[in-house]
Write a protein that holds these residues in place. Sequence first.
Motif, short mmCIF file in Angstrom:
data_model
loop_
_atom_site.label_atom_id
_atom_site.label_comp_id
_atom_site.label_asym_id
_atom_site.label_seq_id
_atom_site.Cartn_x
_atom_site.Cartn_y
_atom_site.Cartn_z
N GLU A 93 -5.13 -14.15 -4.88
CA GLU A 93 -4.87 -14.54 -3.39
C GLU A 93 -3.48 -13.98 -2.86
O GLU A 93 -3.45 -13.40 -1.71
CB GLU A 93 -5.07 -15.90 -3.05
N SER A 94 -2.51 -14.08 -3.87
CA SER A 94 -1.22 -13.68 -3.56
C SER A 94 -1.11 -12.14 -3.47
O SER A 94 -0.44 -11.57 -2.78
CB SER A 94 -0.14 -14.28 -4.55
N ILE A 95 -1.94 -11.59 -4.62
CA ILE A 95 -2.06 -10.09 -4.28
C ILE A 95 -2.49 -9.50 -3.05
O ILE A 95 -2.22 -8.74 -2.61
CB ILE A 95 -2.84 -9.64 -5.68
N ILE A 96 -3.79 -10.24 -2.63
CA ILE A 96 -4.28 -9.90 -1.40
C ILE A 96 -3.52 -9.83 -0.41
O ILE A 96 -3.26 -9.14 0.54
CB ILE A 96 -5.57 -10.75 -1.34
N LYS A 97 -2.67 -11.20 -0.26
CA LYS A 97 -1.64 -11.44 0.84
C LYS A 97 -0.66 -10.36 0.89
O LYS A 97 -0.27 -9.92 1.99
CB LYS A 97 -1.21 -12.77 0.90
N GLU A 98 -0.18 -10.23 -0.13
CA GLU A 98 0.81 -9.13 -0.28
C GLU A 98 0.37 -7.77 0.04
O GLU A 98 1.03 -7.08 0.93
CB GLU A 98 1.36 -8.99 -1.77
N GLU A 99 -0.83 -7.26 -0.14
CA GLU A 99 -1.42 -5.86 0.04
C GLU A 99 -1.41 -6.08 1.80
O GLU A 99 -1.19 -4.88 2.43
CB GLU A 99 -2.79 -5.76 -0.63
N GLU A 100 -2.02 -7.03 2.20
CA GLU A 100 -2.26 -7.11 3.70
C GLU A 100 -1.02 -7.32 4.33
O GLU A 100 -1.03 -6.54 5.37
CB GLU A 100 -3.03 -8.49 4.04
N LYS A 101 0.08 -7.64 3.70
CA LYS A 101 1.39 -7.79 4.31
C LYS A 101 2.04 -6.18 4.44
O LYS A 101 2.36 -5.69 5.43
CB LYS A 101 2.39 -8.48 3.96
N ASN A 102 1.77 -5.51 3.37
CA ASN A 102 2.13 -4.13 3.16
C ASN A 102 1.63 -3.36 4.02
O ASN A 102 1.82 -2.31 4.89
CB ASN A 102 1.89 -3.63 1.79
N GLU A 103 0.32 -3.45 4.23
CA GLU A 103 -0.57 -2.81 5.23
C GLU A 103 -0.07 -2.70 6.67
O GLU A 103 -0.33 -1.85 7.41
CB GLU A 103 -1.99 -3.16 4.90
N SER A 104 0.35 -4.15 7.15
CA SER A 104 0.53 -4.31 8.28
C SER A 104 2.16 -3.96 8.72
O SER A 104 2.22 -3.67 9.83
CB SER A 104 0.36 -5.86 8.84
N THR A 105 2.82 -3.52 7.73
CA THR A 105 4.32 -3.12 8.13
C THR A 105 4.00 -1.86 8.34
O THR A 105 3.62 -0.74 7.73
CB THR A 105 4.87 -3.22 6.59
N PRO A 106 4.67 -1.42 9.78
CA PRO A 106 4.65 0.13 10.22
C PRO A 106 5.60 0.85 9.40
O PRO A 106 6.72 0.47 8.67
CB PRO A 106 5.27 -0.23 11.51
N THR A 107 5.11 2.13 9.11
CA THR A 107 5.98 2.97 8.41
C THR A 107 6.76 4.08 9.43
O THR A 107 6.46 4.07 10.56
CB THR A 107 4.99 4.08 7.61
N LYS A 108 7.97 4.10 8.96
CA LYS A 108 8.97 4.88 9.86
C LYS A 108 8.59 6.41 9.71
O LYS A 108 8.20 6.97 8.91
CB LYS A 108 10.48 4.83 9.22
N THR A 109 8.78 6.98 10.81
CA THR A 109 8.56 8.48 10.91
C THR A 109 9.66 9.26 11.08
O THR A 109 10.71 8.76 11.55
CB THR A 109 7.66 8.97 12.20
N ILE A 110 9.87 10.29 10.35
CA ILE A 110 10.93 10.99 10.40
C ILE A 110 11.22 11.97 11.76
O ILE A 110 10.14 12.56 11.77
CB ILE A 110 11.10 12.01 9.39
N GLN A 111 12.15 11.79 12.38
CA GLN A 111 12.21 12.60 13.76
C GLN A 111 13.23 13.50 13.57
O GLN A 111 14.56 13.84 12.94
CB GLN A 111 12.44 11.62 14.60
#
Length: 90
Positions: free
Chosen positions: A72-90
């Motif tokens: 469950e901790s693996i799943i939660k960590e993956e969900e947390k990583n998926e919800s984190t927005p990625t930065k775009t280079i401008q």
Amino acid sequence: MDFSKLNIEFSNMQNMITKYNELLLEIKNKIKNNFKEISKYETKMKNTKNNLEKECYKILVISLKNETLFLESIIKEEEKNESTPTKTIQ
């Protein structure tokens, strides 16, 4: 322009994403199966009068609960990583 290398890389990315999704599905199924087994062993533990058998079931339940918590901790960590927005280079 030759897009063959780009197509190969894209195909590799798709394969990796597919494998990743399959792994997540396997983890979720294992969690679900663990809950079923925990319930089964807890019932057996309550119904038996043999102390050695009770202790064996208790050990099984504890190990399954620990495994489930880890998964469950693996799943939660993956969900947390998926919800984190990625930065775009401008």
